[in-house]
Scaffold this motif. Structure first.
Motif, PDB file in Angstrom:
ATOM      1  N   ALA A 210      -3.549  -7.713   1.040  1.00  0.00           N
ATOM      2  CA  ALA A 210      -2.630  -8.192   1.955  1.00  0.00           C
ATOM      3  C   ALA A 210      -1.355  -7.432   1.998  1.00  0.00           C
ATOM      4  N   LEU A 211      -0.864  -6.863   0.911  1.00  0.00           N
ATOM      5  CA  LEU A 211       0.273  -6.159   1.012  1.00  0.00           C
ATOM      6  C   LEU A 211       0.110  -4.568   1.655  1.00  0.00           C
ATOM      7  N   ALA A 212      -1.008  -4.095   1.898  1.00  0.00           N
ATOM      8  CA  ALA A 212      -1.378  -2.739   2.207  1.00  0.00           C
ATOM      9  C   ALA A 212      -0.845  -2.415   3.377  1.00  0.00           C
ATOM     10  N   ASP A 213      -0.480  -3.345   4.222  1.00  0.00           N
ATOM     11  CA  ASP A 213       0.083  -2.698   5.527  1.00  0.00           C
ATOM     12  C   ASP A 213       1.531  -3.286   5.612  1.00  0.00           C
ATOM     13  N   CYS A 214       2.061  -3.755   4.505  1.00  0.00           N
ATOM     14  CA  CYS A 214       3.499  -4.263   4.378  1.00  0.00           C
ATOM     15  C   CYS A 214       4.460  -3.013   4.777  1.00  0.00           C
ATOM     16  N   SER A 215       5.344  -3.148   5.683  1.00  0.00           N
ATOM     17  CA  SER A 215       6.170  -1.969   6.073  1.00  0.00           C
ATOM     18  C   SER A 215       7.600  -2.345   5.507  1.00  0.00           C
ATOM     19  N   ALA A 216       7.677  -3.298   4.869  1.00  0.00           N
ATOM     20  CA  ALA A 216       9.363  -3.689   4.576  1.00  0.00           C
ATOM     21  C   ALA A 216       9.657  -2.532   3.752  1.00  0.00           C
ATOM     22  N   PRO A 217      11.092  -2.349   4.036  1.00  0.00           N
ATOM     23  CA  PRO A 217      11.827  -0.960   3.179  1.00  0.00           C
ATOM     24  C   PRO A 217      11.769  -1.553   1.791  1.00  0.00           C
ATOM     25  N   LEU A 218      11.302  -0.705   0.732  1.00  0.00           N
ATOM     26  CA  LEU A 218      11.154  -0.983  -0.712  1.00  0.00           C
ATOM     27  C   LEU A 218      11.513   0.190  -1.582  1.00  0.00           C
ATOM     28  N   PRO A 219      11.981   0.018  -2.732  1.00  0.00           N
ATOM     29  CA  PRO A 219      12.213   1.107  -3.768  1.00  0.00           C
ATOM     30  C   PRO A 219      10.972   1.967  -3.717  1.00  0.00           C
ATOM     31  N   THR A 220      11.148   3.073  -4.022  1.00  0.00           N
ATOM     32  CA  THR A 220       9.914   3.630  -4.776  1.00  0.00           C
ATOM     33  C   THR A 220       9.849   4.071  -6.103  1.00  0.00           C
ATOM     34  N   ALA A 221      10.661   3.970  -6.935  1.00  0.00           N
ATOM     35  CA  ALA A 221      10.573   3.797  -8.321  1.00  0.00           C
ATOM     36  C   ALA A 221      11.258   2.761  -9.056  1.00  0.00           C
ATOM     37  N   GLY A 222      10.923   1.538  -8.570  1.00  0.00           N
ATOM     38  CA  GLY A 222      11.288   0.322  -9.102  1.00  0.00           C
ATOM     39  C   GLY A 222      11.501   0.265 -10.622  1.00  0.00           C
ATOM     40  N   PRO A 223      10.406   0.287 -11.405  1.00  0.00           N
ATOM     41  CA  PRO A 223      10.751   0.073 -12.901  1.00  0.00           C
ATOM     42  C   PRO A 223      11.406   1.328 -13.498  1.00  0.00           C
ATOM     43  N   LEU A 224      11.278   2.444 -13.107  1.00  0.00           N
ATOM     44  CA  LEU A 224      12.000   3.590 -13.307  1.00  0.00           C
ATOM     45  C   LEU A 224      13.590   3.575 -12.974  1.00  0.00           C
ATOM     46  N   ASP A 225      13.978   2.938 -11.857  1.00  0.00           N
ATOM     47  CA  ASP A 225      15.083   2.708 -11.317  1.00  0.00           C
ATOM     48  C   ASP A 225      15.807   1.624 -12.608  1.00  0.00           C
ATOM     49  N   ASP A 226      15.330   0.608 -13.082  1.00  0.00           N
ATOM     50  CA  ASP A 226      15.637  -0.234 -14.106  1.00  0.00           C
ATOM     51  C   ASP A 226      16.048   0.542 -15.304  1.00  0.00           C
TER      52      ASP A 226
ATOM     53  N   ASP B 180       7.339 -15.227  -7.568  1.00  0.00           N
ATOM     54  CA  ASP B 180       8.383 -14.279  -8.282  1.00  0.00           C
ATOM     55  C   ASP B 180       8.044 -12.821  -7.771  1.00  0.00           C
ATOM     56  N   PHE B 181       8.686 -12.337  -6.709  1.00  0.00           N
ATOM     57  CA  PHE B 181       8.236 -11.128  -6.130  1.00  0.00           C
ATOM     58  C   PHE B 181       9.542 -10.359  -6.021  1.00  0.00           C
ATOM     59  N   GLU B 182      10.683 -10.405  -6.681  1.00  0.00           N
ATOM     60  CA  GLU B 182      11.820  -9.599  -6.924  1.00  0.00           C
ATOM     61  C   GLU B 182      11.652  -8.385  -7.435  1.00  0.00           C
ATOM     62  N   ASP B 183      10.568  -8.165  -8.249  1.00  0.00           N
ATOM     63  CA  ASP B 183      10.418  -6.722  -8.814  1.00  0.00           C
ATOM     64  C   ASP B 183       9.623  -5.667  -7.739  1.00  0.00           C
ATOM     65  N   THR B 184       9.262  -6.315  -6.562  1.00  0.00           N
ATOM     66  CA  THR B 184       8.606  -5.678  -5.758  1.00  0.00           C
ATOM     67  C   THR B 184       9.067  -4.137  -5.230  1.00  0.00           C
ATOM     68  N   TRP B 185       8.125  -3.167  -5.078  1.00  0.00           N
ATOM     69  CA  TRP B 185       8.390  -1.859  -4.868  1.00  0.00           C
ATOM     70  C   TRP B 185       7.246  -1.358  -4.308  1.00  0.00           C
ATOM     71  N   ARG B 186       7.560   0.226  -3.871  1.00  0.00           N
ATOM     72  CA  ARG B 186       6.242   0.895  -3.255  1.00  0.00           C
ATOM     73  C   ARG B 186       5.880   1.868  -3.986  1.00  0.00           C
ATOM     74  N   GLY B 187       4.524   1.697  -4.721  1.00  0.00           N
ATOM     75  CA  GLY B 187       4.168   2.543  -5.456  1.00  0.00           C
ATOM     76  C   GLY B 187       2.309   2.239  -5.725  1.00  0.00           C
ATOM     77  N   PRO B 188       1.925   2.881  -6.734  1.00  0.00           N
ATOM     78  CA  PRO B 188       0.587   2.930  -6.897  1.00  0.00           C
ATOM     79  C   PRO B 188      -0.008   1.482  -7.519  1.00  0.00           C
ATOM     80  N   VAL B 189      -1.106   1.076  -7.107  1.00  0.00           N
ATOM     81  CA  VAL B 189      -1.403  -0.181  -7.565  1.00  0.00           C
ATOM     82  C   VAL B 189      -1.811  -0.142  -8.868  1.00  0.00           C
ATOM     83  N   GLU B 190      -1.889   1.030  -9.456  1.00  0.00           N
ATOM     84  CA  GLU B 190      -2.098   1.068 -10.932  1.00  0.00           C
ATOM     85  C   GLU B 190      -0.977   0.268 -11.789  1.00  0.00           C
ATOM     86  N   TRP B 191       0.296   0.226 -11.139  1.00  0.00           N
ATOM     87  CA  TRP B 191       1.520  -0.212 -11.653  1.00  0.00           C
ATOM     88  C   TRP B 191       0.930  -1.711 -12.031  1.00  0.00           C
TER      89      TRP B 191
END
Length: 275
Positions: free
Chosen positions: A124-140, A193-204
């Motif tokens: 369901a998220l595969a076609d989501c075009s919302a602007p998201l960070p690209t290094a979420g956990p690394l940013d943390d 609880d989707f506040e950690d959402t980011w754009r990355g590999p599903v492996e995360w």
């Protein structure tokens, strides 16, 4: 926590919602306050507000992801229609407002059920075009370096190593995909609880699922029906472990009783890097 409750109740009262029995559902990264008897849950920034600034940016991204998922028909906790959309800042507290969903926190989720639900979420998220960070956990990790004191350089070095191993691109993710962020309801599993959402590999998301102690992570990973790279799952697991150090150390600012646990976890992390 008491300030979070007061702010939630005060803001709601200013908008005509009286909470005669405010109940804290969770006091962790955020404080979740159910404004009983109204069907409203207020998410008030807790440790998130210490690490992420301005935390309203993370809360806003959560709302955009939830909007997308509602449009896709995914079972997800929805924003409350009884209060302004938010995020709002009131009495110094950043908050959003959600619909209370009756659920049973005592029911254990089967690994196969969680894996199937996560695969559906990814689709369901595969076609989501919302602007998201690209290094979420690394940013943390970088944002949280002030919380680890003398060990900041070790975290910074690990951040650089792992950043080089994380491929660019990917899709919108949950970001914190473990059973604690899923509600077990009479109608089935409901995502939250989707506040950690980011754009990355599903492996995360798979690494987070695998690492959780709330179910058999290995069994859940084996049951995941989509394609994934096991080596990348391991890289993401290492990123997650680094991220955990930040959050555990930061949490002690609000919850001092967690200091021994946080320091023991950091010692394990450091020992693994200096065998």
């Amino acid at each position: 926590m008491e300030q979070a409750i007061r702010a939630a109740v005060s803001f709601a009262a200013a908008h005509g919602i009286r909470a005669s029995e405010p109940t804290v559902l969770k006091n962790g990264s955020n404080v979740l306050v159910h404004l009983r008897p109204s069907p409203v849950v207020v998410r008030v920034a807790g440790t998130t507000g210490l690490v992420r600034r301005p935390v309203a940016d993370w809360f806003a991204r959560e709302l955009s992801i939830v909007d997308h998922l509602i449009g896709q028909g995914v079972p997800v906790v929805s924003p409350s229609a009884e209060l302004p959309r938010g995020p709002v800042v009131h009495d110094g507290e950043t908050m959003t407002f959600w619909t209370y969903v009756a659920h049973d926190p005592g029911v254990a989720i089967k690994p196969t059920d969680f894996a199937a639900a996560l695969a559906d979420l990814h689709q369901a998220l595969a076609d989501c075009s919302a602007p998201l960070p690209t290094a979420g956990p690394l940013d943390d990790v970088l944002l949280g370096l002030p919380f680890v004191g003398e060990h900041a350089e070790a975290l910074r070095t690990e951040h650089a190593r792992l950043s080089a191993l994380l491929p660019s691109g990917g899709q919108a993710l949950h970001g914190d995909a473990h059973p604690g962020n899923v509600l077990v309801t009479a109608a089935g599993l409901v995502w939250n609880d989707f506040e950690d959402t980011w754009r990355g590999p599903v492996e995360w998301d798979l690494a987070v699922m695998r690492r959780t102690k709330l179910l058999d992570g290995e069994a859940a990973l084996a049951a995941y029906p989509g394609h994934f790279d096991p080596e990348l799952v391991e890289v993401c697991r290492e990123i997650r472990w680094s991220q955990v150090q930040i959050w555990m150390q930061a949490s002690t600012r609000r919850l001092p009783a967690r200091r021994a646990e946080a320091d023991a976890e950091l010692a394990r992390w450091l020992a693994a890097r200096n065998p």
